[in-house]
Motif scaffolding. Structure first.
Motif, PDB file in Angstrom:
ATOM      1  N   GLY A  66       0.813  -1.205   0.000  1.00 47.74           N
ATOM      2  CA  GLY A  66       0.000   0.000   0.000  1.00 47.74           C
ATOM      3  C   GLY A  66       0.846   1.254   0.000  1.00 47.74           C
ATOM      4  N   LEU A  67       0.178   2.403  -0.109  1.00 48.65           N
ATOM      5  CA  LEU A  67       0.870   3.689  -0.121  1.00 48.65           C
ATOM      6  C   LEU A  67       1.101   4.178   1.299  1.00 48.65           C
ATOM      7  CD1 LEU A  67      -0.443   3.486  -3.001  1.00 48.65           C
ATOM      8  CD2 LEU A  67      -0.601   5.989  -2.937  1.00 48.65           C
ATOM      9  N   LEU A  69       4.464   8.804  -5.454  1.00 45.28           N
ATOM     10  CA  LEU A  69       3.269   9.318  -6.126  1.00 45.28           C
ATOM     11  C   LEU A  69       2.817  10.621  -5.492  1.00 45.28           C
ATOM     12  CD1 LEU A  69       2.527   5.877  -5.760  1.00 45.28           C
ATOM     13  CD2 LEU A  69       1.154   6.663  -7.672  1.00 45.28           C
ATOM     14  N   GLY A  76      -0.744  11.324  -9.815  1.00 41.38           N
ATOM     15  CA  GLY A  76       0.179  11.243 -10.930  1.00 41.38           C
ATOM     16  C   GLY A  76       0.506   9.789 -11.214  1.00 41.38           C
ATOM     17  N   GLN A  77       1.280   9.569 -12.267  1.00 44.79           N
ATOM     18  CA  GLN A  77       1.601   8.215 -12.689  1.00 44.79           C
ATOM     19  C   GLN A  77       2.725   7.584 -11.874  1.00 44.79           C
ATOM     20  OE1 GLN A  77      -0.095   6.261 -15.046  1.00 44.79           O
ATOM     21  NE2 GLN A  77      -1.463   7.933 -14.528  1.00 44.79           N
ATOM     22  N   TYR A  96      -9.514   2.218  -5.039  1.00 42.04           N
ATOM     23  CA  TYR A  96      -8.702   2.566  -6.181  1.00 42.04           C
ATOM     24  C   TYR A  96      -8.236   1.279  -6.882  1.00 42.04           C
ATOM     25  CZ  TYR A  96      -7.970   7.278  -4.195  1.00 42.04           C
ATOM     26  OH  TYR A  96      -8.138   8.557  -3.694  1.00 42.04           O
ATOM     27  N   GLN A 102      -4.900   0.102  -9.289  1.00 40.69           N
ATOM     28  CA  GLN A 102      -3.588   0.497  -9.796  1.00 40.69           C
ATOM     29  C   GLN A 102      -3.158  -0.557 -10.812  1.00 40.69           C
ATOM     30  OE1 GLN A 102      -0.293   0.386  -6.995  1.00 40.69           O
ATOM     31  NE2 GLN A 102       0.593   2.220  -7.904  1.00 40.69           N
ATOM     32  N   GLY A 113       1.438  -1.219 -11.733  1.00 41.01           N
ATOM     33  CA  GLY A 113       2.222  -0.655 -10.649  1.00 41.01           C
ATOM     34  C   GLY A 113       2.455   0.830 -10.736  1.00 41.01           C
ATOM     35  N   ARG A 114       1.559   1.572 -11.351  1.00 44.60           N
ATOM     36  CA  ARG A 114       1.806   3.000 -11.505  1.00 44.60           C
ATOM     37  C   ARG A 114       0.657   3.835 -10.913  1.00 44.60           C
ATOM     38  NH1 ARG A 114       6.254   3.798 -14.757  1.00 44.60           N
ATOM     39  NH2 ARG A 114       6.252   5.859 -13.772  1.00 44.60           N
ATOM     40  N   GLY A 115       0.048   4.675 -11.702  1.00 50.09           N
ATOM     41  CA  GLY A 115      -0.942   5.607 -11.175  1.00 50.09           C
ATOM     42  C   GLY A 115      -2.195   4.931 -10.654  1.00 50.09           C
ATOM     43  N   LEU A 116      -2.888   5.645  -9.772  1.00 46.91           N
ATOM     44  CA  LEU A 116      -4.108   5.127  -9.170  1.00 46.91           C
ATOM     45  C   LEU A 116      -5.335   5.705  -9.851  1.00 46.91           C
ATOM     46  CD1 LEU A 116      -1.932   4.649  -6.940  1.00 46.91           C
ATOM     47  CD2 LEU A 116      -3.769   4.954  -5.293  1.00 46.91           C
ATOM     48  N   LEU A 149      -9.326   6.196  -9.221  1.00 43.68           N
ATOM     49  CA  LEU A 149     -10.399   6.130  -8.231  1.00 43.68           C
ATOM     50  C   LEU A 149     -11.601   5.430  -8.832  1.00 43.68           C
ATOM     51  CD1 LEU A 149     -11.524   6.932  -5.447  1.00 43.68           C
ATOM     52  CD2 LEU A 149     -12.275   9.082  -6.491  1.00 43.68           C
ATOM     53  N   PHE A 169      -4.148  -4.202  -9.095  1.00 39.74           N
ATOM     54  CA  PHE A 169      -3.893  -4.078  -7.672  1.00 39.74           C
ATOM     55  C   PHE A 169      -4.937  -3.129  -7.114  1.00 39.74           C
ATOM     56  CE2 PHE A 169      -1.530  -4.874  -4.051  1.00 39.74           C
ATOM     57  CZ  PHE A 169      -0.954  -3.759  -3.470  1.00 39.74           C
ATOM     58  N   LEU A 220      -6.659  -1.040  -4.121  1.00 39.29           N
ATOM     59  CA  LEU A 220      -6.298  -0.389  -2.870  1.00 39.29           C
ATOM     60  C   LEU A 220      -7.515   0.293  -2.261  1.00 39.29           C
ATOM     61  CD1 LEU A 220      -2.995   1.135  -4.187  1.00 39.29           C
ATOM     62  CD2 LEU A 220      -3.108  -0.302  -2.163  1.00 39.29           C
ATOM     63  N   PHE A 250      -3.875   4.420   3.278  1.00 37.71           N
ATOM     64  CA  PHE A 250      -4.135   3.272   2.428  1.00 37.71           C
ATOM     65  C   PHE A 250      -3.928   1.934   3.125  1.00 37.71           C
ATOM     66  CE2 PHE A 250      -4.774   4.930  -1.877  1.00 37.71           C
ATOM     67  CZ  PHE A 250      -4.513   6.261  -1.664  1.00 37.71           C
ATOM     68  N   GLY A 251      -4.697   0.943   2.676  1.00 42.34           N
ATOM     69  CA  GLY A 251      -4.512  -0.415   3.129  1.00 42.34           C
ATOM     70  C   GLY A 251      -3.397  -1.087   2.366  1.00 42.34           C
ATOM     71  N   PRO A 252      -3.128  -2.365   2.688  1.00 40.89           N
ATOM     72  CA  PRO A 252      -2.020  -3.084   2.047  1.00 40.89           C
ATOM     73  C   PRO A 252      -2.299  -3.523   0.625  1.00 40.89           C
ATOM     74  CG  PRO A 252      -3.150  -4.511   3.582  1.00 40.89           C
ATOM     75  CD  PRO A 252      -3.748  -3.148   3.747  1.00 40.89           C
ATOM     76  N   GLY A 253      -3.561  -3.488   0.196  1.00 44.76           N
ATOM     77  CA  GLY A 253      -3.900  -3.837  -1.189  1.00 44.76           C
ATOM     78  C   GLY A 253      -4.243  -5.293  -1.395  1.00 44.76           C
ATOM     79  N   ARG A 274      -4.039  -8.022  -4.666  1.00 42.26           N
ATOM     80  CA  ARG A 274      -3.623  -8.255  -6.061  1.00 42.26           C
ATOM     81  C   ARG A 274      -4.572  -9.260  -6.677  1.00 42.26           C
ATOM     82  NH1 ARG A 274      -0.011  -6.490  -8.903  1.00 42.26           N
ATOM     83  NH2 ARG A 274       1.130  -5.619  -7.145  1.00 42.26           N
TER      84      ARG A 274
END
Lengths: 116, 111
Positions: free
Chosen positions: A42-43, A88, A107-108, B36, B38, B41-44, B46, B88, B90, B102-105, B107
């Protein structure tokens, strides 16, 4: 709608070097958030900036928001392998109390690799 | 202190099967909740947000739905998964319109 552009998309540095990541918005930023993410996790919240010209620091990481509130930078001093990950930026598109309900645009991301 | 959990951590599902991902928050009341996705592995992106029990707003029309049956529980569902649903996922919570945590996600791989 608001768009955030991060640069560079990826960055490889040697341990001990300084680096900067930028986040640019097409519109005024009413809250700019920086997060760090390890792959598959997570973030983690780093810092939030709200006022034009604001600057915050935590350990070796400094974030700034420009006076016009359309660009933010994240600077890491003397990078370490523990700084590696995806950074991010996320932003609110309107002032708190509006109808956005705290929605953020992200952002990406910038992938940072730090070689020991 | 507040904590956020997501379950399961990893999921492999066949195309056309149903989906249910769960997010729970502890240590706070009446949080704003967000889902969210993802990709790569890049932008999120919503997907949904909720400001209260039973209140769901969708950001992107798609194959997914969300529900908030309890104050601190947020569920992401699908009746029939598509290959494009892989990613992924989130969950995040916020005390009103403040910082999102955020939570751990989870996959998800759809085969």
């Amino acid at each position: 709608s608001q768009e955030l552009e991060q640069s560079p998309q990826s960055l490889i540095v040697q341990e001990g070097k300084n680096l900067t990541i930028n986040c640019t918005s097409s519109k005024t930023l009413y809250g700019l958030y920086w997060y760090k993410q390890k792959y598959g996790e997570g973030l983690i919240f780093l810092m939030m900036l709200q006022k034009g010209g604001e600057e915050k620091s935590h350990e070796k990481i400094t974030a700034k928001l420009d006076e016009k509130k359309q660009q933010s930078s994240l600077h890491i001093t003397a990078s370490q392998p523990s700084h590696a990950g995806i950074y991010l930026c996320g932003a609110a598109g309107e002032p708190a109390g509006g109808t956005s309900y705290g929605k953020l645009t992200f952002g990406q991301g910038t992938i940072l690799t730090v070689h020991p | 202190s507040q904590t956020i959990h997501q379950w399961p951590a990893t999921l492999v599902q066949p195309v056309g099967s149903p989906l249910s991902l769960e997010c729970t928050v502890e240590g706070t009341s009446n949080p704003n909740l967000y889902w969210y996705r993802q990709a790569a592995g890049r932008g999120l992106q919503l997907l949904f947000y909720s400001v209260g029990i039973g209140q769901i707003s969708s950001e992107v029309p798609q194959n997914l739905s969300a529900s908030r049956p309890q104050d601190r529980q947020f569920i992401l569902s699908s009746k029939k998964l598509l290959l494009s649903d892989s990613g992924f996922y989130l969950c995040a919570w916020a005390p009103g319109v403040g910082t999102q945590y955020f939570g751990p996600g989870t996959r998800l791989l759809v085969l």
